[in-house]
Design an enzyme around this catalytic site. Structure first.
Site, mmCIF file in Angstrom:
data_model
loop_
_atom_site.group_PDB
_atom_site.id
_atom_site.type_symbol
_atom_site.label_atom_id
_atom_site.label_comp_id
_atom_site.label_asym_id
_atom_site.label_seq_id
_atom_site.Cartn_x
_atom_site.Cartn_y
_atom_site.Cartn_z
ATOM 1 N N ASP A 63 -10.762 -27.616 31.861
ATOM 2 C CA ASP A 63 -10.373 -28.521 32.950
ATOM 3 C C ASP A 63 -9.356 -27.845 33.861
ATOM 4 O OD1 ASP A 63 -8.370 -28.592 30.999
ATOM 5 O OD2 ASP A 63 -8.596 -30.713 30.557
ATOM 6 N N ASN A 131 -4.017 -41.253 25.094
ATOM 7 C CA ASN A 131 -4.963 -42.331 25.418
ATOM 8 C C ASN A 131 -6.376 -42.018 24.911
ATOM 9 O OD1 ASN A 131 -5.841 -40.364 27.169
ATOM 10 N ND2 ASN A 131 -5.524 -41.549 29.058
ATOM 11 N N HIS A 133 -8.063 -39.176 25.515
ATOM 12 C CA HIS A 133 -8.885 -38.295 26.356
ATOM 13 C C HIS A 133 -9.128 -36.943 25.679
ATOM 14 C CE1 HIS A 133 -5.174 -36.612 28.788
ATOM 15 N NE2 HIS A 133 -5.441 -35.811 27.776
ATOM 16 N N GLU A 138 -10.975 -39.314 30.816
ATOM 17 C CA GLU A 138 -10.061 -40.413 30.556
ATOM 18 C C GLU A 138 -10.837 -41.621 30.010
ATOM 19 O OE1 GLU A 138 -7.111 -39.658 30.600
ATOM 20 O OE2 GLU A 138 -6.327 -38.848 32.473
#
Ligand code: F6R
Length: 237
Positions: A63, A131, A133, A138
């Site tokens: 990423d 969270n 991810h 996400e």
């Protein structure tokens, strides 16, 4: 789910051992994804100290923040170049790196084509966000998603502010390999120091609210966990 749990005090050494084993099982000159962030730092230190056993590989970018230059201090592939590739004498190929200044659709298509031409991802090393991810997929990412431009969650931007604030802040958007792209990797190594979300992801409901829960469906996952994470996983199992 059937993942292999590796745990102990020396996280970096255990992660290196798992990565070396993955290299032994993989084809020659494998296609390898490496994450950035805090969690892999001890692995990268061990790689610099001990090498990877002379293995050559093709690095694939996981990423990258959108809109920044490769040379920007916030650049993820630049971090991997400095921390892992340069010390091992391994070069970068632009086909396998998101150019975050180019049109996003073009870049995502370029990366997906490069993966396919190369014969698929052999080893995908991942961290996990608080969270749930993986990469920058996400919550509510679709399990069928391929590489794409995403909007970062507020919690992700907050977590990454300490790295980015001195260099212009955390960008709003990022390019990431998609969940489907990651899922198709032959081998996944999840590095984790986060007990609650890891237990939820690996033993809770498989759904897009927790993107890492897709790993429950993957046939070959090794989880390198700190002792606290391992305890949480055993409780949740
Ligand atoms: C980074 C990445 C992220 C991180 C995750 C955990 O390339 O893809 O998914 O792995 O945010 O970050 P740390 O390790 O800093 O807690």
């Amino acid at each position: 789910m059937a993942y292999t749990l590796v745990t102990g005090e020396d996280f970096g050494t255990l992660a290196l051992k798992s990565l070396r084993e993955a290299f032994e099982q993989a084809r020659k000159f494998p296609l390898v994804v490496l994450p950035t962030g805090n969690t892999p730092k001890e692995l990268y230190l061990r790689i610099r100290q001990q090498g990877l056993g002379g293995e050559e590989f093709q690095y694939l970018n996981l990423d990258q923040y959108h809109g920044i230059k490769f040379s920007d201090p916030r650049s993820y592939p630049l971090e991997i170049k400095k921390e892992v590739l340069d010390p091992l004498g391994i070069g970068l190929r632009p086909d396998f790196i998101f150019d975050a200044e180019a049109p996003p659709d073009q870049e995502c298509c370029k990366i997906e084509t490069a993966i396919e031409k190369d014969g698929g991802i052999d080893i995908c090393v991942l961290g996990i966000g608080e969270n749930g991810h993986i990469g920058f997929n996400e919550p509510y990412s679709d399990f069928k998603d391929r590489s794409r431009l995403v909007r970062l969650a507020a919690s992700t931007r907050k977590a990454n502010a300490k790295f980015c604030d001195p260099h212009g802040g955390v960008p709003q958007n990022a390019l990431t390999l998609g969940l489907r792209t990651i899922f198709e990797a032959r081998k996944i190594i999840l590095l984790t120091n986060k007990p609650d979300i890891t237990a939820k992801a690996l033993h809770g409901r498989v759904w897009s609210n927790i993107p890492a829960s897709i790993l429950q469906r993957h046939p070959d996952v090794t989880v390198v966990a700190t002792p606290r994470v391992a305890a949480a996983l055993r409780l949740a199992a």
